[in-house]
Design a protein around this motif. Structure first.
Motif, short mmCIF file in Angstrom:
data_model
loop_
_atom_site.label_atom_id
_atom_site.label_comp_id
_atom_site.label_asym_id
_atom_site.label_seq_id
_atom_site.Cartn_x
_atom_site.Cartn_y
_atom_site.Cartn_z
N LEU A 1 11.00 -9.15 24.77
CA LEU A 1 10.74 -10.64 24.75
C LEU A 1 10.82 -11.05 25.94
O LEU A 1 11.76 -11.57 26.28
N SER B 1 4.20 -14.52 21.26
CA SER B 1 5.42 -13.84 22.19
C SER B 1 4.65 -13.16 23.16
O SER B 1 3.66 -12.30 22.93
N VAL C 1 5.37 -9.98 25.42
CA VAL C 1 6.44 -8.99 25.52
C VAL C 1 5.83 -8.00 26.41
O VAL C 1 4.84 -7.90 26.92
#
Length: 711
Positions: free
Chosen positions: A267, A285, A287
């Motif tokens: 992350l 998110s 990532v």
């Protein structure tokens, strides 16, 4: 055992097998199974699944909690009986398809041209006419017209009798039956495959077992881990900002299994945006997916309803959580014997605290940076109702919102009241209370900012708040100084003397002595240094004053005497407040409204502090937030099977509801020199106004009739 060509009944085999096949393939059995599945699904929707047993005990009691666990109602969709019912439904529907498909396919190929001419007169929709052409020519013409209209046609010549034109249309109606029932089978198979069955099978046959302990994920033995090649799974994985994880948690009713992923999720950044109500509007998110075999790095952005996919694994943004934020806390003494101290901790961790002979464990539960509350409804507002701060709740009472008579039109005034820290204090016996304290003071509407110190005994209870006033510097120091001064007997005596000197009449010294005695007694009762009687329940505060009045003052005089005593006590406490400031080298407060507001709230807080069930309150002085994303990772190869089943179900239902199966017969016999007599019959599986219009159009077109002749 064999199935008849008409698909109606099993003709050979032992009676028990025949009876079993009849039962499993019957409509009654399938409907019963579907009913049970529907009821179970409702229970699984209403009752939270895979919750700890303690949650069910708190909500429903030990009897029902034990019943839920025994019947696997807390994990319905993975319960053995639910999977068994799905399996029986697949078998039942498959047998039903196997029994009826041959008959349906055979019926689609037959035109029923061998029907007797006399039988046509028994149809409800029929017509007769005389045609000016030979039977063969009429049969050819009618057949071509029907074929041009999409009908499948077959002509039959009966020697010495005439010609039969047999036609059929709408055969997709019966194919819809096969499609709909096949869809049920496919959906159930896909559900079984993508459900918990494959995972549970590995615990039955592959030496895997559910993990019920605690500790670090890296320390969990291999028998509790599933291979990255596991064909189907669905679990959750928490990844903090800047962290990386490659193991998902698969919750089971009696523990967890760890699912190794073929990649790790790093992350980089977590993004969250809020509505004005404080509810999350967007969380996403950013990532990087690290392939464990090749080392390839694949960047991706995951949002709600916008998952990422890698190596057959779907990654969904499920929610967000704390990723190990660090907090600095300062202990504010709530009892005279407690000394202030400071702590640093991490959310999710704990610290050991020694308070005299007591050993306590402080568990860091939650850090909330944003807390948006409604301050628009003063009657039912979150922190403005009632003087008893032990009953103040930040949430609106649900009961006050039930019924039209309780609806209010007051506008909402939403305000962020700042960060809060949630923690638990657990004693040596393992009993814990939960606390929630706000970092900055809050103005609840009366002009005096207060610090909110929340507490609850059980997780299902609402928080009750102690409101401690903030001084002119926005801190709790003024309240602490006043409380400490109230516990000093010498300082209390000085406060009484100041009050008596200011309030008594020098010409009447006897009244001054009475005033001194009343003020000294009231101040000692309020401070808790003197008990009304040996077995008194109060430790001080206004409750001690009330008990004193109840015992020593006749009921008829309590109202007047109480008002006098409250006025005396408030004025003496104001002297205590100023003496505490003088001892700290601060100027005395003037007797204005602002000072009176602080004094009033401080007196209420000191009175209620006797009931605060902890020797200290932990106030947050600083924090460093670390957020984490909670992803749901799933490998669901049965998804395509389910999608195919859904498509077949739509097609099948549409075909059964909107496609009408029609059959048409026209019997042509010679009549006159060059003519023929025609008898027409029409059959439809569901007679409607549309079918009546179609029959009228057919008879006018095929038989050249304007209207049906009278029978």
């Amino acid at each position: 055992m064999s199935v008849s060509t008409h698909g109606l009944r099993v003709r050979r085999g032992p009676p028990a097998i025949r009876a079993g096949v009849e039962l499993f393939s019957s409509m009654r059995f399938a409907i019963a199974l579907l009913t049970i599945i529907c009821v179970a699904s409702i229970i699984g929707t209403v009752l939270k699944q895979h919750e700890p047993i303690g949650n069910y005990i708190n909500q429903f009691g030990p009897f029902w909690a034990a019943l839920f666990r025994a019947a696997r109602l807390d994990a319905i969709y993975s319960a053995w009986w639910f999977l068994l019912i799905l399996l029986f439904l697949v078998i039942s529907t498959s047998l039903c398809i196997a029994r009826n498909t041959p008959h349906i396919l055979k019926d689609l190929k037959t035109f029923k041209e061998d029907i007797r001419a006399q039988s046509l007169k028994a149809f409800g929709q029929r017509a007769a006419a005389t045609l000016g052409e030979a039977p063969e020519a009429a049969a050819q013409r009618i057949g071509q017209l029907l074929a041009g209209g999409g009908w499948k046609v077959k002509l039959q010549h009966r020697e010495g009798a005439g010609w039969m034109v047999a036609a059929r249309a709408g055969g997709a109606h019966k194919l819809g039956y096969i499609a709909a029932h096949s869809a049920i089978v496919l959906i159930c198979i896909g559900g079984l495959f993508d459900g918990d069955l494959v995972v549970r099978a590995q615990t039955w046959f592959n030496g895997k077992s559910v993990f019920t302990g605690g500790g670090m994920i890296a320390d969990v033995p291999a028998e509790h881990r599933l291979s990255p090649s596991n064909p189907t799974f669905r679990g959750n994985i928490l990844v903090p900002e800047g962290g990386r994880s490659s193991v998902a948690i698969l919750n089971q009713s009696d523990g967890v299994l760890l699912q190794e992923l073929p990649f790790s999720i790093e992350l980089k950044k977590f993004i969250v945006d809020y509505y004005s109500t404080g509810m999350p509007k967007l969380f996403a998110s950013e990532v990087v997916l690290h392939d464990r075999e090749t080392g390839a790095e694949v960047p991706a952005r995951i949002e709600v309803n916008h998952p990422a996919s890698y190596k057959g694994v779907e990654i969904y943004q499920s929610s967000f959580d704390d990723g190990g934020s660090t907090v600095k806390l300062k202990a504010v003494p709530m009892a005279a014997a407690t000394k202030p101290f400071e702590l640093e901790g991490t959310i999710g961790g704990s610290s050991e605290i020694t308070n005299g002979s007591d050993k306590l464990t402080l568990e860091y539960v939650a850090l909330r940076v944003i807390n948006v509350e409604n301050f628009g409804d003063e009657a039912n507002g979150p922190m403005t109702s009632g003087a008893d701060v032990r009953k103040v709740d930040l949430q609106h009472s649900l009961e006050s919102r039930l019924g039209a008579a309780n609806k209010t039109n007051k506008p909402k005034v939403l305000r962020n009241i700042g960060p809060s820290i949630g923690y638990k204090l657990r004693d040596a016996a393992g009993q814990a209370r939960e606390y929630q304290n706000y970092m900055v003071p809050v103005d609840t509407g009366d002009g005096q900012p207060v610090f909110l110190l929340g507490m609850r005994e059980r997780p299902e209870d609402p928080f009750r708040y102690l409101r401690v006033p903030a001084d002119e510097n926005g801190s709790m120091d003024g309240f602490i100084r006043m409380r400490d001064a109230l516990g000093d007997e010498a300082l209390r005596a000085r406060a009484v003397e100041r009050y008596v000197a200011r309030a008594s009449d020098p010409q009447r010294p006897e009244l001054g002595e009475q005033l001194r005695a009343s003020a000294t007694r009231a101040l000692a009762l309020f401070a808790g240094t003197e008990r009304v009687k040996a077995d008194a329940t109060s430790k001080g505060g206004w409750q001690a004053i009330a008990e004193f009045m109840e015992i020593n003052v006749p009921e008829a005089e309590r109202a007047r005497a109480g008002a006098v005593l409250v006025r005396i006590l408030n004025e003496v406490l104001f002297e205590v407040l100023n003496l505490s400031r003088e001892r700290a080298g601060l100027a005395a407060l003037p007797g204005d409204d602002k000072s009176q507001a602080f004094l009033t709230q401080a007196v209420l807080a000191m009175s209620d502090a006797h009931f605060y069930p902890a020797p200290f309150a932990m106030m947050m002085t600083d924090f460093k937030q670390v957020q984490a994303s909670v992803f749901q990772v799933a490998r669901a190869p049965g998804k395509s099977v389910v999608y195919l089943g859904c498509l077949l179900l739509i097609i099948g239902i549409f075909a059964m509801l909107y496609v009408r199966e029609r059959r048409l017969w026209v019997w042509l016999v010679p009549e006159g020199a060059d003519g023929s007599g025609a008898t027409m019959a029409f059959s439809v599986n569901r007679r409607t106004m549309d079918s009546d219009r179609e029959f009228d159009n057919l008879k006018n077109k095929l038989l050249a009739l304007e209207k049906e002749p009278a029978p």
